[in-house]
Design a protein around this motif. Structure first.
Motif, PDB file in Angstrom:
ATOM      1  N   ILE A  37      54.027  41.436  40.710  1.00  0.00           N
ATOM      2  CA  ILE A  37      53.322  40.528  39.812  1.00  0.00           C
ATOM      3  C   ILE A  37      52.136  41.238  39.164  1.00  0.00           C
ATOM      4  O   ILE A  37      51.137  40.637  38.819  1.00  0.00           O
ATOM      5  CB  ILE A  37      52.898  39.199  40.463  1.00  0.00           C
ATOM      6  CG1 ILE A  37      52.297  39.423  41.827  1.00  0.00           C
ATOM      7  CG2 ILE A  37      54.058  38.243  40.549  1.00  0.00           C
ATOM      8  CD1 ILE A  37      51.841  38.116  42.441  1.00  0.00           C
ATOM      9  N   ILE A 101      50.824  41.400  46.560  1.00  0.00           N
ATOM     10  CA  ILE A 101      49.363  41.456  46.615  1.00  0.00           C
ATOM     11  C   ILE A 101      48.860  42.767  46.010  1.00  0.00           C
ATOM     12  O   ILE A 101      47.904  42.789  45.244  1.00  0.00           O
ATOM     13  CB  ILE A 101      48.884  41.310  48.079  1.00  0.00           C
ATOM     14  CG1 ILE A 101      49.336  39.955  48.633  1.00  0.00           C
ATOM     15  CG2 ILE A 101      47.380  41.435  48.166  1.00  0.00           C
ATOM     16  CD1 ILE A 101      49.223  39.843  50.136  1.00  0.00           C
ATOM     17  N   ALA A 102      49.534  43.874  46.356  1.00  0.00           N
ATOM     18  CA  ALA A 102      49.082  45.175  45.851  1.00  0.00           C
ATOM     19  C   ALA A 102      49.275  45.288  44.347  1.00  0.00           C
ATOM     20  O   ALA A 102      48.441  45.858  43.647  1.00  0.00           O
ATOM     21  CB  ALA A 102      49.816  46.301  46.570  1.00  0.00           C
ATOM     22  N   ILE A 104      49.285  42.798  42.118  1.00  0.00           N
ATOM     23  CA  ILE A 104      48.284  41.988  41.413  1.00  0.00           C
ATOM     24  C   ILE A 104      46.944  42.723  41.475  1.00  0.00           C
ATOM     25  O   ILE A 104      46.155  42.699  40.525  1.00  0.00           O
ATOM     26  CB  ILE A 104      48.192  40.557  41.988  1.00  0.00           C
ATOM     27  CG1 ILE A 104      47.684  39.607  40.913  1.00  0.00           C
ATOM     28  CG2 ILE A 104      47.297  40.463  43.182  1.00  0.00           C
ATOM     29  CD1 ILE A 104      47.699  38.157  41.327  1.00  0.00           C
ATOM     30  N   GLY A 105      46.733  43.432  42.573  1.00  0.00           N
ATOM     31  CA  GLY A 105      45.496  44.213  42.709  1.00  0.00           C
ATOM     32  C   GLY A 105      45.405  45.333  41.705  1.00  0.00           C
ATOM     33  O   GLY A 105      44.365  45.539  41.079  1.00  0.00           O
ATOM     34  N   ILE A 106      46.508  46.043  41.505  1.00  0.00           N
ATOM     35  CA  ILE A 106      46.408  47.176  40.570  1.00  0.00           C
ATOM     36  C   ILE A 106      46.297  46.663  39.142  1.00  0.00           C
ATOM     37  O   ILE A 106      45.566  47.231  38.326  1.00  0.00           O
ATOM     38  CB  ILE A 106      47.574  48.177  40.711  1.00  0.00           C
ATOM     39  CG1 ILE A 106      47.253  49.421  39.884  1.00  0.00           C
ATOM     40  CG2 ILE A 106      48.889  47.633  40.234  1.00  0.00           C
ATOM     41  CD1 ILE A 106      47.624  50.703  40.449  1.00  0.00           C
ATOM     42  N   PHE A 108      44.736  44.043  38.199  1.00  0.00           N
ATOM     43  CA  PHE A 108      43.333  43.651  38.091  1.00  0.00           C
ATOM     44  C   PHE A 108      42.442  44.885  37.909  1.00  0.00           C
ATOM     45  O   PHE A 108      41.556  44.930  37.056  1.00  0.00           O
ATOM     46  CB  PHE A 108      42.962  42.916  39.375  1.00  0.00           C
ATOM     47  CG  PHE A 108      41.757  42.058  39.256  1.00  0.00           C
ATOM     48  CD1 PHE A 108      41.853  40.791  38.720  1.00  0.00           C
ATOM     49  CD2 PHE A 108      40.526  42.517  39.682  1.00  0.00           C
ATOM     50  CE1 PHE A 108      40.729  39.990  38.611  1.00  0.00           C
ATOM     51  CE2 PHE A 108      39.401  41.726  39.569  1.00  0.00           C
ATOM     52  CZ  PHE A 108      39.503  40.459  39.035  1.00  0.00           C
ATOM     53  N   THR A 109      42.717  45.915  38.728  1.00  0.00           N
ATOM     54  CA  THR A 109      41.902  47.122  38.680  1.00  0.00           C
ATOM     55  C   THR A 109      42.078  47.854  37.347  1.00  0.00           C
ATOM     56  O   THR A 109      41.106  48.345  36.762  1.00  0.00           O
ATOM     57  CB  THR A 109      42.294  48.050  39.858  1.00  0.00           C
ATOM     58  OG1 THR A 109      42.257  47.283  41.056  1.00  0.00           O
ATOM     59  CG2 THR A 109      41.344  49.218  39.978  1.00  0.00           C
ATOM     60  N   LEU A 112      40.005  46.219  34.831  1.00  0.00           N
ATOM     61  CA  LEU A 112      38.591  46.588  34.970  1.00  0.00           C
ATOM     62  C   LEU A 112      38.335  47.951  34.340  1.00  0.00           C
ATOM     63  O   LEU A 112      37.352  48.153  33.630  1.00  0.00           O
ATOM     64  CB  LEU A 112      38.203  46.650  36.452  1.00  0.00           C
ATOM     65  CG  LEU A 112      37.950  45.340  37.170  1.00  0.00           C
ATOM     66  CD1 LEU A 112      37.614  45.618  38.622  1.00  0.00           C
ATOM     67  CD2 LEU A 112      36.818  44.592  36.509  1.00  0.00           C
ATOM     68  N   VAL A 113      39.243  48.900  34.603  1.00  0.00           N
ATOM     69  CA  VAL A 113      39.095  50.243  34.041  1.00  0.00           C
ATOM     70  C   VAL A 113      39.165  50.161  32.515  1.00  0.00           C
ATOM     71  O   VAL A 113      38.339  50.747  31.801  1.00  0.00           O
ATOM     72  CB  VAL A 113      40.189  51.180  34.594  1.00  0.00           C
ATOM     73  CG1 VAL A 113      40.214  52.488  33.822  1.00  0.00           C
ATOM     74  CG2 VAL A 113      39.967  51.436  36.070  1.00  0.00           C
ATOM     75  N   GLN A 227      46.338  40.498  30.103  1.00  0.00           N
ATOM     76  CA  GLN A 227      45.875  39.495  31.064  1.00  0.00           C
ATOM     77  C   GLN A 227      47.018  39.123  32.020  1.00  0.00           C
ATOM     78  O   GLN A 227      48.188  39.334  31.695  1.00  0.00           O
ATOM     79  CB  GLN A 227      45.444  38.238  30.315  1.00  0.00           C
ATOM     80  CG  GLN A 227      44.365  38.471  29.291  1.00  0.00           C
ATOM     81  CD  GLN A 227      42.983  38.305  29.881  1.00  0.00           C
ATOM     82  OE1 GLN A 227      42.852  38.003  31.057  1.00  0.00           O
ATOM     83  NE2 GLN A 227      41.963  38.516  29.073  1.00  0.00           N
ATOM     84  N   PRO A 228      46.678  38.518  33.165  1.00  0.00           N
ATOM     85  CA  PRO A 228      47.729  38.070  34.092  1.00  0.00           C
ATOM     86  C   PRO A 228      48.740  37.136  33.420  1.00  0.00           C
ATOM     87  O   PRO A 228      49.885  37.050  33.853  1.00  0.00           O
ATOM     88  CB  PRO A 228      46.953  37.325  35.176  1.00  0.00           C
ATOM     89  CG  PRO A 228      45.570  37.860  35.111  1.00  0.00           C
ATOM     90  CD  PRO A 228      45.325  38.273  33.695  1.00  0.00           C
TER      91      PRO A 228
END
Lengths: 317, 300
Positions: A37, A101-102, A104-106, A108-109, A112-113, A227-228
């Motif tokens: 995701i 989870i990982a 969605i984390g990347i 998001f990261t 940010l970058v 965006q998500p």
């Protein structure tokens, strides 16, 4: 009339690009059962890699390498593949939802970058004036878009054929065997982790290719594009079209993109100006409702997997 | 300097810990990663806002000592907990239960991702995209230790979070319902055979998780601000905390929440504050590589 046709061309180009991304997700989810995701993140890596490599020199961000389009596309796929490797290595040995989870984390990261690493990505202003191949050879924007549509459709076709051959090869059968019953697949000596990783990386590379094509077509990218919600759209495409079926993935891309664009136009026409900022929220709610209804009443989508490998075995969703 | 970041981290960690407890409880009993849990924090904060604003007209100005709020905020905490529990049960009934029945395990995870986006966008529709605050007063931070300044609100948040964790501990170890919840989490089939009403336990798990999420969300709103995307942005720290502590472990979630909160705030000493949320992602990946069961988790 030309207005309608040129809009149709524009619409079909984006639908085809999303079709490519949806095919990449289908390899991961439809054929291997991998839960990604963070689609928007991998799409963004491809788009930014393309934009940075292909762009003319600029003061605002890293770039100016002037790499020809085909090479930039390939580089975009490779960089996206590396990102997928970094996520896949620690998580694909664990139970399914850790990958979710990982990823969605990347995503998001990466966002940010993209927003904050000004020297690399241009920050919130994004990267503009991304060059298009052969753009000087065409008289009008419309003619160029027709050419671009033909090119994207050709790439979509190549990706589709390649994936069809892959999933119907012995390699693809192992993927589906792992999806259906990992213990059985492992017991005949198939290294599930290795196959999963291959599928995850290849699927992500296809998403990166989609991102590169998007950057190339729109000529401007910013963190807002990744965006998500985009991940959500691609998943809606795959699930509504039918996961585990490459034609379903493409059909879903067309239908959901139609629903999204149509509802966007409708929202603009109906809602008063004061509610326009909320227009996007209404669109997401609409797609979400269609998706929820599909999940509950037709969990295999329009063209979902017709048969499992073993007759009578539990079918994948 | 580090003392100040530690203090800020504990305040943020209190919010994350309360959210992570609910996440780890539902993960353990319902056996899926609920991405919509962050949205329960947002909705809790907005439900609280509705209560605080509706009281503002009746009686304003009276605040507790140096705190920025008075009794309406306390009432709002309870009201938000009740309404958020209702919302969680509604989402479970509408979305998760039909999917649990059809036994599509991973569709649950995706449905929760979809539900989180829907819940967040309903907030935009009802409350608008702009940030809100429970009050507009500016609080002055007092020096509580040499070099460490905290506002009264921040101290309140940390103390109340600690009280809630102790209360939860007593609930899980001393009451019949709490024991039933632990038994169901350990082994659902065995719990069912011993006569535990698993459906009831599932409902109470949502209530406990959603109530803590509502309080956590209001804490975040009180100490930072209330935004539609706040819950979505907290999802990653929540999962990082739950995984770091060990999925299923309530105390692990508390510990993980504090560690993540502190790590995010202390990271500001070394990297740009813009990357604060990425810190929890890096910690999570390291945990998954080194010890995927977490600090207090048991190997299943």
């Amino acid at each position: 009339m030309t207005g309608v046709i040129s809009y149709l061309v524009f619409f079909l180009i984006l639908a085809s690009i999303y079709g490519i991304v949806s095919l990449g997700l289908n390899l991961q989810w439809g054929y291997t059962g991998l839960f990604n995701i963070g689609v928007a993140g991998f799409f963004a890596v491809g788009a930014y890699t393309y934009a940075i490599l292909a762009s003319d020199p600029t003061m605002n961000h890293l770039g100016g390498f002037d790499v020809p389009m085909p090479l930039s596309m390939i580089a975009a796929m490779i960089v996206t593949g590396i990102a997928a490797l970094i996520i896949g290595l620690p998580t694909l040995r664990l139970r399914d939802d850790y990958l979710a989870i990982a990823t969605i984390g990347i995503a998001f990261t990466i966002q940010l970058v993209a927003m904050n690493m000004q020297w690399l990505t241009g920050g919130t202003q994004g990267i503009y004036n991304i060059p298009q191949p052969l753009s000087s050879a065409f008289g009008s924007n419309f003619e160029y878009n027709v050419f671009f549509l033909v090119m994207v459709l050709a790439i979509l076709f190549v990706v589709y054929i390649a994936l069809e051959r892959m999933v119907h090869s012995p390699w693809g059968r192992v993927l589906m065997a792992i999806r259906e019953d990992e213990t059985a697949a492992s017991s005949v000596g198939k290294d599930a982790f290795s196959y999963r990783l291959q599928s995850f990386v290849i699927g992500s590379m296809i998403m990166g290719l989609g991102g590169a094509l998007y950057a190339c077509f729109i000529k401007y990218i910013s963190p807002q594009d990744f965006q998500p919600v985009m991940t959500f759209q691609i998943w809606a495409m795959l699930i509504i079209g039918g996961s585990g079926n490459n034609r379903g993935a493409m059909l879903g891309a067309l239908l959901v993109w139609m629903l999204w664009s149509g509802s966007g136009t409708l929202v603009q026409a109906i809602l008063p100006a004061s509610l326009q900022v909320k227009g996007g929220a209404f669109q997401i709610i609409l797609i979400g409702l269609v998706l929820m209804l599909t999940l509950i009443f037709k969990p295999r989508g329009i063209l979902g997997t017709r048969r499992a490998i073993i007759p009578g075995a539990k079918q994948a969703p | 300097m580090i003392g100040q970041y530690l203090a800020d981290g504990i305040v943020l960690g209190s919010t994350i810990a309360l959210g992570a407890i609910g996440l780890t409880l539902t993960y353990n009993i319902l056996n899926f990663a609920n991405f919509a849990h962050g949205s329960l924090l947002s909705w809790g904060a907005y439900f609280g806002l509705v209560f605080v604003m509706s009281f503002a007209g009746i009686q304003g100005g009276d605040t507790f000592g140096s705190l920025s709020f008075g009794w309406p905020f306390i009432v709002a905490l309870f009201g938000a907990a009740v309404l958020t529990s209702g919302l969680a049960l509604l989402v479970d009934w509408l979305v998760f239960r039909p999917l649990r029945r059809s036994n599509i395990q991973v569709a649950l995870v995706f449905a929760s991702f979809g539900a989180s986006l829907l819940l967040r966008n309903f907030i935009v529709v009802f409350f608008g995209p702009e940030p809100h605050y429970y009050n507009n007063s500016i609080e002055i931070a007092k020096e509580i230790l040499p070099g460490v300044r905290m506002t009264s609100d921040q101290i309140f948040v940390v103390v109340l979070a600690a009280v809630l964790v102790v209360a939860l501990h007593l609930f899980l170890t001393r009451t019949k319902l709490g024991k039933a919840m632990r038994a169901t989490a350990d082994n659902t089939a065995l719990a069912q055979v011993t006569g535990i009403n698993v459906q009831g336990v599932v409902r109470w798990t949502w209530v406990v998780g959603a109530s803590l999420a509502a309080v956590g969300g209001m804490f975040f709103g009180l100490t930072v601000q209330i935004l539609p995307e706040m819950g979505f942005n907290l999802v990653l720290p929540l999962f990082a905390a739950a995984i770091l502590g060990g999925i299923g472990s309530v105390y692990g979630a508390v510990l993980g929440g504090l560690v993540i909160g502190i790590a995010q705030d202390v990271s500001v000493m070394f990297i740009s504050p813009a990357y604060k949320p990425a810190v929890s992602f890096v910690i999570m990946i390291i945990v998954l590589l080194v010890r995927p069961t977490g600090i207090l988790g048991e190997k299943k």
